[in-house]
Design an enzyme around this catalytic site. Structure first.
Site, short mmCIF file in Angstrom:
data_model
loop_
_atom_site.label_atom_id
_atom_site.label_comp_id
_atom_site.label_asym_id
_atom_site.label_seq_id
_atom_site.Cartn_x
_atom_site.Cartn_y
_atom_site.Cartn_z
N GLU A 269 -11.28 -4.90 9.20
CA GLU A 269 -10.45 -3.80 8.24
C GLU A 269 -10.59 -4.28 6.97
O GLU A 269 -10.64 -5.34 6.24
CB GLU A 269 -9.11 -3.96 8.44
CG GLU A 269 -8.13 -3.29 7.63
CD GLU A 269 -6.73 -3.36 8.07
OE1 GLU A 269 -6.10 -2.21 8.14
OE2 GLU A 269 -6.20 -4.49 7.80
N GLY B 49 5.46 -13.96 -0.48
CA GLY B 49 5.59 -14.05 1.14
C GLY B 49 5.64 -15.42 1.77
O GLY B 49 6.49 -15.61 2.56
N GLU C 209 3.58 -3.75 12.51
CA GLU C 209 2.61 -2.78 12.07
C GLU C 209 1.36 -3.52 11.52
O GLU C 209 1.75 -3.91 10.26
CB GLU C 209 3.39 -1.59 11.33
CG GLU C 209 2.02 -0.70 11.40
CD GLU C 209 2.76 0.83 10.64
OE1 GLU C 209 3.79 0.92 10.56
OE2 GLU C 209 1.71 1.56 10.29
N LEU C 210 0.21 -3.77 12.13
CA LEU C 210 -0.81 -4.45 11.58
C LEU C 210 -1.95 -3.85 11.14
O LEU C 210 -1.83 -2.55 10.73
CB LEU C 210 -1.06 -5.76 12.31
CG LEU C 210 0.25 -6.67 13.08
CD1 LEU C 210 -0.04 -7.49 14.13
CD2 LEU C 210 0.97 -7.13 11.69
N CYS D 10 -3.36 1.57 6.48
CA CYS D 10 -3.60 1.05 7.95
C CYS D 10 -4.08 2.02 8.81
O CYS D 10 -4.94 1.69 9.76
CB CYS D 10 -2.35 0.41 8.22
SG CYS D 10 -0.87 1.52 8.39
N ASN E 115 0.85 -1.28 -0.06
CA ASN E 115 0.20 0.18 -0.20
C ASN E 115 0.79 1.27 0.00
O ASN E 115 0.34 2.19 -0.73
CB ASN E 115 -1.03 -0.05 1.04
CG ASN E 115 -0.38 -0.32 2.67
OD1 ASN E 115 0.70 -0.81 2.61
ND2 ASN E 115 -1.06 0.14 3.45
N LYS F 15 12.40 -7.49 2.19
CA LYS F 15 11.69 -7.90 1.19
C LYS F 15 10.29 -7.04 1.00
O LYS F 15 9.35 -7.02 1.88
CB LYS F 15 11.09 -9.47 1.54
CG LYS F 15 10.58 -10.08 0.49
CD LYS F 15 9.69 -11.16 0.83
CE LYS F 15 8.03 -10.99 1.10
NZ LYS F 15 7.61 -10.24 -0.19
#
Ligand code: TXE
Length: 500
Positions: free
Chosen positions: A396, A221, A264-265, A298, A165, A188
């Site tokens: 979310e 991932g 950071e979620l 986020c 994002n 990554k």
């Protein structure tokens, strides 16, 4: 391709990027390649190597060698600052190029990306100052026989996994701070938006960063990212992405070397609007808070919690604003919301819009995909009559979808705001200082905005409460997080013997 003109064209062919190892771009060679299609234009724009866990091992070994021989960690803060300042200049010089490829890979508006990349220059400049000011503590009050010193040392090899994002911005909210104390890095990027991370490698090398200190493995991932979380020779890992992947990373770190984690979620961030606010400012701010980056942010202000006495009037003001947001081709300078970045995200957002209607919420604005003949776009959307048990109020969505919930009292507003597993960010709009401070104190969020939203910069740390994450990035804390603290006791004079 001319990126300096204001009317940018699509590339004639996808550009090949390599990955970045030991100060050099490495071409894909016989590795598989993934081809990224612009989510706004449906044409291939970049091609990148699908790195393997072996490539990761080589990158970690390079980072470890650089750390162990102290080619970077052994420099003075002043010397490290000089490199970070040159890198800031390098970003400035290549700003249009970074913005162009990032726009094509992500679907974000070009004018927005330029602003973000410009902000990254400031991150490097600020972190350069921190490289010089980082220091520990001393204890001269332990008596004549002993002196105490607390020093900070770099953690070692730091992994950084970033999402799609804000590919360059999120990277730069970490890299200069991590480098400031002398760490080495293996980054990554998301497989959807890798190009700008490789360009940063070139910029850092040109700025004089020793080879091996910054490496980029491009890849998927579940393979490369998961291998990073499990890696025995990565000392710390900064992860930004979904809560689900965050859980997998915590488990992998625990099952391997207990690497230190920064996470950071997700977020489901409230925008609390009181009747005494400047409602015109607030309406614009709320529209910006959910519209910016198409809500794929986020810290998006996804939940409007508005005082009941002005709720209808205010919802109408926000709806008027959001109906005027210019959605379209991200290469067009006038565009405010571009494409939805990934196919999966597009389906997720449309799924939540359908779910909101099934749950009985009232669709006030938007609620559909926009057809421009190519690409994937979603209209700014508002749901009224939302209750806090609905999925659209709790989960979310990560799209331009705003939910509206009224409140009658200050306590109710605070309770609604805190009724979430997340605690990343919050905004409050009021002209009453008592209300503003009470809300700021009692709502659980790592970032707070009063009469504004989504403001930021290199000075203030970022990170979340509750399930939004662990640790802080940026600001002075963004350097300290990537250090180990060592306490040293130093005897002065003759030691008092234990055995007589
Ligand atoms: O995230 P992932 P996705 C949220 C948002 C979105 C959802 C899913 O709600 O709808 O997450 O997005 C790497 N081990 N956010 O699926 O998978 C992956 O390659 C290690 C919020 O894209 O978490 C990429 O580099 N790494 C968020 C990064 O993790 C793994 C930003 C993020 O991808 C991995 C993005 C694994 N097992 C999405 N699996 C925010 N906080 O801003 C994937 N990755």
């Amino acid at each position: 391709m001319d990126t300096s003109s204001t009317t940018l064209s699509l590339p004639e062919a996808p550009r090949d990027f390599g990955f970045f190892l030991n100060g050099q771009v490495i071409a894909a060679g016989d590795r598989d390649v993934f081809e990224r299609h612009s989510p706004a234009h449906d044409v291939p724009v970049t091609r990148l190597p699908k790195c393997t866990p072996d490539d990761l091992d080589r990158a970690v070994a390079a980072a470890r060698a650089a750390f162990v021989d102290r080619r970077w960690s052994g420099l003075s803060g002043a010397d490290r600052a000089a490199v970070l300042l040159k890198a800031a200049d390098g970003i400035r010089t290549r700003l249009d190029e970074i913005a162009y490829w990032e726009t094509l890979e992500s679907g974000k508006p070009i004018s927005q990306v330029r602003g973000e990349v410009g902000g990254c220059v400031g991150m490097f400049e600020y972190a350069a100052g921190l490289a010089r000011s980082l220091h520990g503590d001393s204890f001269n009050n332990l008596g004549d026989g002993i002196f105490g010193v607390v020093t900070r040392e770099p953690v070692g090899v730091v992994g950084i996994i970033t999402p799609w994002n804000f590919p360059f911005l999120i990277l730069c909210e970490r890299v200069p701070y991590v480098l400031a104390s002398g760490n080495s890095i293996v980054a990554k990027p998301s497989e959807f938006t890798s190009a700008s991370s490789v360009i940063l490698g070139e910029i850092l090398t040109e700025a004089g960063l020793p080879d091996g200190v910054f490496n980029v493995v491009t890849g998927l991932g579940p393979t490369v990212g998961q291998a990073m979380a499990e890696h025995m020779d990565i000392d710390m890992l900064s992860f930004t992405g979904s809560t689900r992947t965050g859980r997998a990373i915590v488990a992998a770190a625990g099952a391997s070397n207990f690497k230190k984690l920064g996470l950071e979620l997700g977020g489901k961030n409230p925008q609390i609007v009181f009747a005494d606010a400047d409602l015109e400012d607030a309406a614009d701010g709320v529209a910006f808070g959910i519209g910016f980056n198409g809500g794929q942010c986020c810290v998006s202000g996804a939940r409007l919690i508005v005082e009941a006495s002005v709720a209808d009037q205010f919802a109408k003001m926000v709806s008027d604003k959001m109906s005027k947001i210019v959605v379209g081709d991200p290469l067009d300078e006038a565009t405010q919301i571009g494409a939805i970045t990934t196919d999966a995200q597009n389906s997720t957002i449309l799924g939540y819009i359908a779910k909101g209607q099934d749950e009985g919420a009232e669709l006030v604005l938007g609620g559909a995909a926009l057809d421009f003949g190519r690409g994937q776009f979603i209209a700014p959307t508002i749901f009224g009559n939302v209750t806090s048990n609905m999925a659209i109020a709790r989960e979310e969505i990560f799209g331009p979808v705003l939910t509206v919930m009224p409140f009658d009292t200050l306590d109710e507003a605070i309770a609604l705001a805190n009724d979430s597993n997340y605690g990343l960010a919050a905004s409050v709009w009021t002209k009453n200082i008592d209300k503003a401070l009470t809300v700021t104190r009692q709502v659980q969020a790592g970032r707070f905005w009063v009469n504004t939203t989504l403001a930021g910069g290199p000075e203030l740390p970022i990170g979340g409460f509750k399930q939004s994450g662990w640790g802080r990035e940026a600001g002075a804390m963004g350097v300290e997080e990537y250090t180990q603290v060592k306490s040293t006791h130093i005897e002065i004079g003759k030691r008092t013997h234990w055995i007589g």
